[in-house]
Every structure is written in structure tokens, then in C-alpha cells.
Design a protein around this motif. Structure first.
Motif, PDB file in Angstrom:
ATOM      1  N   GLY A 218     -18.886  34.314  -6.754  1.00  0.00           N
ATOM      2  CA  GLY A 218     -19.357  35.481  -7.525  1.00  0.00           C
ATOM      3  C   GLY A 218     -20.467  35.620  -8.502  1.00  0.00           C
TER       4      GLY A 218
ATOM      5  N   CYS B 242     -15.939  45.030  -5.249  1.00  0.00           N
ATOM      6  CA  CYS B 242     -16.044  43.610  -5.611  1.00  0.00           C
ATOM      7  C   CYS B 242     -17.538  42.837  -5.534  1.00  0.00           C
ATOM      8  N   ASP B 243     -17.715  42.073  -6.981  1.00  0.00           N
ATOM      9  CA  ASP B 243     -19.100  41.321  -6.826  1.00  0.00           C
ATOM     10  C   ASP B 243     -20.037  42.507  -6.947  1.00  0.00           C
TER      11      ASP B 243
ATOM     12  N   ARG C 214     -23.976  41.422  -6.692  1.00  0.00           N
ATOM     13  CA  ARG C 214     -24.474  40.861  -5.254  1.00  0.00           C
ATOM     14  C   ARG C 214     -24.367  42.086  -4.413  1.00  0.00           C
ATOM     15  N   ALA C 215     -23.379  42.903  -4.278  1.00  0.00           N
ATOM     16  CA  ALA C 215     -23.183  44.015  -3.264  1.00  0.00           C
ATOM     17  C   ALA C 215     -24.209  45.014  -3.514  1.00  0.00           C
TER      18      ALA C 215
ATOM     19  N   TYR D  11     -22.258  51.304  -1.772  1.00  0.00           N
ATOM     20  CA  TYR D  11     -22.979  50.756  -2.847  1.00  0.00           C
ATOM     21  C   TYR D  11     -24.436  51.186  -3.249  1.00  0.00           C
TER      22      TYR D  11
ATOM     23  N   ASP E  41     -14.666  45.286 -11.538  1.00  0.00           N
ATOM     24  CA  ASP E  41     -15.100  44.518 -10.560  1.00  0.00           C
ATOM     25  C   ASP E  41     -13.533  43.737 -10.089  1.00  0.00           C
TER      26      ASP E  41
ATOM     27  N   CYS F  57     -18.959  46.446   2.877  1.00  0.00           N
ATOM     28  CA  CYS F  57     -18.231  45.509   1.917  1.00  0.00           C
ATOM     29  C   CYS F  57     -18.704  44.004   2.404  1.00  0.00           C
TER      30      CYS F  57
ATOM     31  N   THR G 110     -19.029  39.224  -1.025  1.00  0.00           N
ATOM     32  CA  THR G 110     -18.244  40.024  -2.153  1.00  0.00           C
ATOM     33  C   THR G 110     -16.650  39.878  -1.971  1.00  0.00           C
TER      34      THR G 110
END
Length: 323
Positions: free
Chosen positions: A16, A213-214, A217-218, A227, A252, A275, A279
Motif C-alpha cells: 500500500g 482501502c489504500d 492508489r485507489a 472512488y 484507510d 475496489c 487495494t
């Protein structure tokens, strides 16, 4: 759709890109302390649904800021002794819906607590919990409400509600408070990870294709909602990327996962553009227990394993709930 993210070998090593805030733990300790200053005030009202094998209770409890939050508690009919409980959190845009939509875990012999999602419920299943807290300008949806300050961000309220939902479920006399598991899909999976990091005595955690999550990056890998709401916000409010990322780091799932200690069963899908699998693996690889597993669905999108993952959970979860 074709595979678009890392190959599986890289996924199993990916950690991550989110930077954990130095005051992450104190922020959440303060948040929960402020909320617990309000009484839980959990109320359970029987509902006649026509279900003969399941008893249904309409639940109201005090969540973030003392705001009333709704839920369902479902029990196998004529339950006479406390049962282990599965607490479930819901996907983005949905509410608690109707009781007969939540029969899997009562049918397996467990208590089942379903938390409504404040402010949501117009996307698919209906909800019954308003969010009385306003925010500054936001892109339509929930991802950017209050996003420039951790104290005002929407998910501070929702995650706090989720911790209180565990407390509300455990307060019922027919729930075995020492045997509590949490689960959810997508947004519900991300909230599951948050609760795993904030409640230290769960017996099992089962996040499916978890969202939230993350974030670094997402928000740069996928154009899919939700996102993309963050990208659209920053497209309008230029120059605020650093501030927004600082806020998102407090929410996160990777950082919550690092604090999780209960056995965990994750799932991900390699064609999931909502997703992305990297992530999810970032959170899985960070998860703080060696007792963890992840089901990988190689040619599926955000539906993940669907009923196949439920079948996996039906084998994995009961031994942990009853141990």
C-alpha cells in the motif's frame, strides 16, 4: 473486462501507499470517548414480519454524537439462550432494507445484527437513518462530505456508528457478547476492517471485496465510482490534494487492518475496478494476525464471490463463533 491491476505474485507482496498519521490512535480514541459520553440507549422492538422461524427486532441505538441509528436484530425463533452474533455492515448507497433480506446467519443458528447506514439508502435497499450533520461543498455522494478535515469527514461518523453497533448488539440479553464477528461487502467490508482495528475482542472478521482501502492508489487507479467522487472533487478544488489525502489517511482500511487481531477471512476479485485487488491486498498483507486467509476470484468484478463467498463463510465462521 480484462485484468487491469498487478499480477497475483505482486499482489501478495504489495503493502500500500497510504502514510499512517502519527496521531491515528489518539484521533480514534478521542472520537470514541466523545461518543461514549452519550448513553447507548439501545432499544429493541419486536416486529411482526410473517417469518415463522426467525424473530425480528427493530433496533435503535445512539451512534456518533448521540444520533439515533437504526438496525435489525434477527434471532432464530424462540431462542432461549444467548447466541453468538454476526454484525453486518452494508455496501455503498444501501440501507438496512427489509428483515427477510438478512436470513443467512439466523438460518445458520446465530444472532444477526444489521446496521443501517446513516444518510444512505436511496441507491438500492432503503434506509431509515438520517445524517443530521451538514458539510461544506461536496461532490454528490458521500466520499467528499467534510473531506478536508478528519473531524468533519463523513466516515468518522459512520465508523463510530459501526463500533456502537457492536456495543448495541452485545447489549441484548439473547446475544453472547463474548462471541462476536463482523462482516460486510464493499463499503461494509471497509467498515468491517475499521471495527477490527477499533474493537479488540472480536472472534472473527470477514471483509468481502473491501472498499476504503489504500486511498492513494485507489483514487489514481480506477475511474469507477465511488472512488471517482474524490477525483471529481479535486478536479474542481485544485491544489487541495495533499489536505484531502491527509484526511483520508485516518480512514484507510490498511491502517485499521494493521491493528486487527481476530482471525480474518478476506475476499477479492481480480477484475474488480470498483475496489481494485491491489487495494484489498494492501489491507490483507497489513492485517495484524497470522490467522488470516483471502479468497481470490480471478474472473469476477465487484460482485466478488457472491454466494460462493457466503458458502466459504458458512464453513469458516461457525467454528470461530462457537469456540
Amino acid at each position: 473486462m480484462a485484468l487491469f491491476d498487478m499480477d497475483l505474485d505482486r499482489l501478495r507482496a504489495y503493502r500500500g501507499a497510504s502514510q499512517e498519521p502519527a496521531d491515528f490512535d489518539s484521533f480514534w480514541a478521542r472520537t470514541l470517548e466523545e461518543t461514549r459520553a452519550y448513553g447507548l440507549e439501545a432499544r429493541f422492538e419486536p416486529v411482526d414480519t410473517g417469518l415463522r422461524k426467525v424473530d425480528v427486532l427493530d433496533v435503535t441505538f445512539a451512534g456518533f454524537g448521540g444520533h439515533p441509528v437504526k438496525g435489525w436484530l434477527l434471532l432464530p425463533a424462540a431462542t432461549a439462550r444467548p447466541l453468538p452474533v454476526v454484525v453486518r455492515y452494508l455496501g455503498y448507497g444501501g440501507g438496512r432494507g427489509l428483515p427477510h433480506q438478512h436470513l443467512l446467519w439466523p438460518a445458520a443458528g446465530f444472532a444477526h445484527f444489521v446496521m443501517d447506514t446513516r444518510g444512505q439508502g436511496a441507491g438500492w435497499d432503503g434506509g431509515d437513518t438520517p445524517d443530521p450533520v451538514g458539510s461544506a461543498s461536496a461532490f454528490p455522494g458521500f466520499m467528499t462530505k467534510g473531506i478536508e478535515d478528519p473531524d468533519t469527514y463523513y466516515y468518522r461518523r459512520l465508523i463510530t456508528d459501526a463500533v456502537r453497533a457492536v456495543e448495541a448488539a452485545r447489549s441484548h440479553p439473547l446475544v453472547d457478547a463474548e462471541h462476536t464477528a463482523v462482516t460486510g461487502d464493499s463499503q461494509g467490508g471497509g467498515i468491517t476492517l475499521a471495527v477490527a482495528g477499533l474493537v479488540d475482542d472480536l472472534v472473527a472478521v470477514a471483509p468481502n471485496v473491501p472498499f476504503l482501502c489504500d486511498f492513494p492508489r485507489a483514487t489514481t487507479l480506477t475511474d469507477k465510482a465511488p472512488y471517482r467522487e474524490i477525483g471529481n472533487y479535486l478536479n474542481t478544488y485544485r491544489g487541495r490534494t495533499h489536505r484531502v489525502r491527509e484526511t483520508l489517511a485516518y480512514f484507510d482500511g490498511v491502517h485499521f487492518a494493521a491493528r486487527g487481531r481476530a482471525p480474518a477471512l478476506f475476499s477479492t476479485a481480480l477484475e474488480d475496478q470498483t475496489c481494485p485487488p491491489s487495494t484489498v491486498f494492501a489491507a490483507f498483507n497489513a492485517y495484524g494476525s497470522d490467522d488470516k486467509a483471502i479468497e481470490v476470484y480471478d474472473f469476477n468484478g465487484h460482485e466478488g464471490g457472491g454466494p460462493y463467498q457466503e458458502a466459504v463463510q458458512l464453513k469458516w465462521l461457525p467454528p470461530r463463533l462457537m469456540s
